[in-house]
Write a protein that holds these residues in place. Sequence first.
Motif, short mmCIF file in Angstrom:
data_model
loop_
_atom_site.label_atom_id
_atom_site.label_comp_id
_atom_site.label_asym_id
_atom_site.label_seq_id
_atom_site.Cartn_x
_atom_site.Cartn_y
_atom_site.Cartn_z
N ARG A 191 0.84 -1.22 0.00
CA ARG A 191 0.00 0.00 0.00
C ARG A 191 0.87 1.27 0.00
O ARG A 191 0.53 2.26 -0.64
N HIS A 206 2.64 1.46 -3.51
CA HIS A 206 1.68 1.88 -4.55
C HIS A 206 1.37 3.36 -4.44
O HIS A 206 1.19 4.05 -5.44
N ALA A 207 1.32 3.85 -3.21
CA ALA A 207 1.02 5.28 -3.02
C ALA A 207 2.07 6.12 -3.76
O ALA A 207 1.75 7.14 -4.37
N ALA A 219 3.44 5.53 -6.40
CA ALA A 219 3.28 5.47 -7.86
C ALA A 219 2.06 6.28 -8.32
O ALA A 219 1.71 6.25 -9.50
N GLN A 220 1.41 7.02 -7.43
CA GLN A 220 0.26 7.86 -7.84
C GLN A 220 0.77 9.02 -8.70
O GLN A 220 1.96 9.35 -8.67
N PRO A 221 -0.12 9.66 -9.46
CA PRO A 221 0.34 10.71 -10.39
C PRO A 221 1.09 11.83 -9.66
O PRO A 221 0.74 12.22 -8.56
N GLU A 280 -3.13 19.92 -4.02
CA GLU A 280 -3.16 18.49 -3.65
C GLU A 280 -1.91 18.14 -2.82
O GLU A 280 -1.97 17.33 -1.89
N VAL A 333 -1.74 16.72 1.09
CA VAL A 333 -0.96 15.55 1.54
C VAL A 333 -0.03 15.97 2.69
O VAL A 333 0.10 15.27 3.70
N THR A 348 6.53 12.27 -4.29
CA THR A 348 6.12 10.85 -4.27
C THR A 348 6.52 10.18 -2.94
O THR A 348 5.83 9.28 -2.46
N TYR A 406 3.74 11.00 -0.61
CA TYR A 406 2.57 10.10 -0.74
C TYR A 406 2.80 8.83 0.09
O TYR A 406 1.91 8.34 0.77
N GLU A 430 0.71 7.45 3.48
CA GLU A 430 0.04 6.15 3.55
C GLU A 430 0.59 5.32 4.72
O GLU A 430 -0.14 4.62 5.40
#
Length: 388
Positions: free
Chosen positions: A31, A34-35, A37-39, A47, A51, A262, A265, A269
């Motif tokens: 998890r 993957h976070a 790898a978000q845009p 945004e 975060v 990134t 992000y 998470e």
Amino acid sequence: MDVQPPASLRSPLRLPHKALMGAGPANAPPRVLHAAAQPLVGHMHPEAFRVMDEIKEGLQYAFQTTNPVTVCLSCAGHGGMEAALSNLLEPGDVAVVPLNGHWGARASDMITRHGARVVPLELPLGQPVTLEAAEEVVSKHRPRLLFLVQAESSTTTLQPLEGFGPMCHKYGTLLVVDAVASLGGYPLWTDRWELDVVYTGSQKVLNAPPGLSPITFSPRAMERVASRRKPCDVYYWDIMQLGDYWGCFGNPRKYHHTGPITLFYALREALAILASEGLTASWRRHEQAALRLRAALERLGAKLFIEDPRHRVHTLTGFTLPRNVDPVAVTRTAMIRHGVELGPGLGPTAGRIMRVGLMGVNAEAWAVDNVISVLEDCVKNPIPNSSL
Ligand code: GLV
């Protein structure tokens, strides 16, 4: 072209999965990965600020503080150490530092580079400083700060923190705490224990990738920053500037540097996972895993490096193997045959001990049982040097 495109870059990157059971980084859950790898969004986009605000709330929970100046530095835990010291110290200041492992020595080096003076508190390797011993030195020297490491990873020693904050404040001293190898895995109460600056690393118990150093400054620490004769001597660490990037002072956000979005992000998470488990449950899980590991190590004939159980860190256990076993061969065999990283010693314990880290997702019974069976195999059948 003077230099041709390198052949090494013709194929795509491929890396093996490894169990990271050393001193960190620890494995990151899918998890969290993957976070990352978000845009991508810009580091000054709304945004990104959302975060960052969520990270701040997650960090206030992890640090157990309401400090408004709670941010995340774009660097490893070393940067957290340097930011804490360089914001509080000016040339001529005095800092008291226990010398009982690698990190006190590293902090002393940084303190000296900033033109401040270290008063060392010399202790045997692996022995934490007592409140009484600290008070004796602090009351005599009235230093700007006392530096303590909650989990001295090189020796795997636990430094108690309760009582040190009020003691320091009696003498006008600030308390700086390195919680790089402990935050989330052992109780730490920033406000309750009156800790002034605490920092950690993203890659240990928090299970995010390396590259971020969460840090919190108490109002007392911020008063000190505001009363400096000159601004912090390193722009990158200046908490007055960073605080505006992180929206800590109620001012419009100001560009300070390009945040590694990134990584933000991923940490967001990781903090969400910690918040949903709860700190108490996480502390208990780390303790149970450590107890299971220690019992199994002793059954294997290993000797724990820290003799007094009250002074042992839960997130990292140091030990020596029976005399006839070569720790280098064991570590190498674990990696080659099993894809398991075991930690060697560090600094003063290099070549003397081995360390097994149980941090975040790795602080589980199954991970302990796995590392023990790997150790058993590697002790019995190490890959000999000659076969490499
Ligand atoms: C790094 O934190 C180490 O203890 O090896």
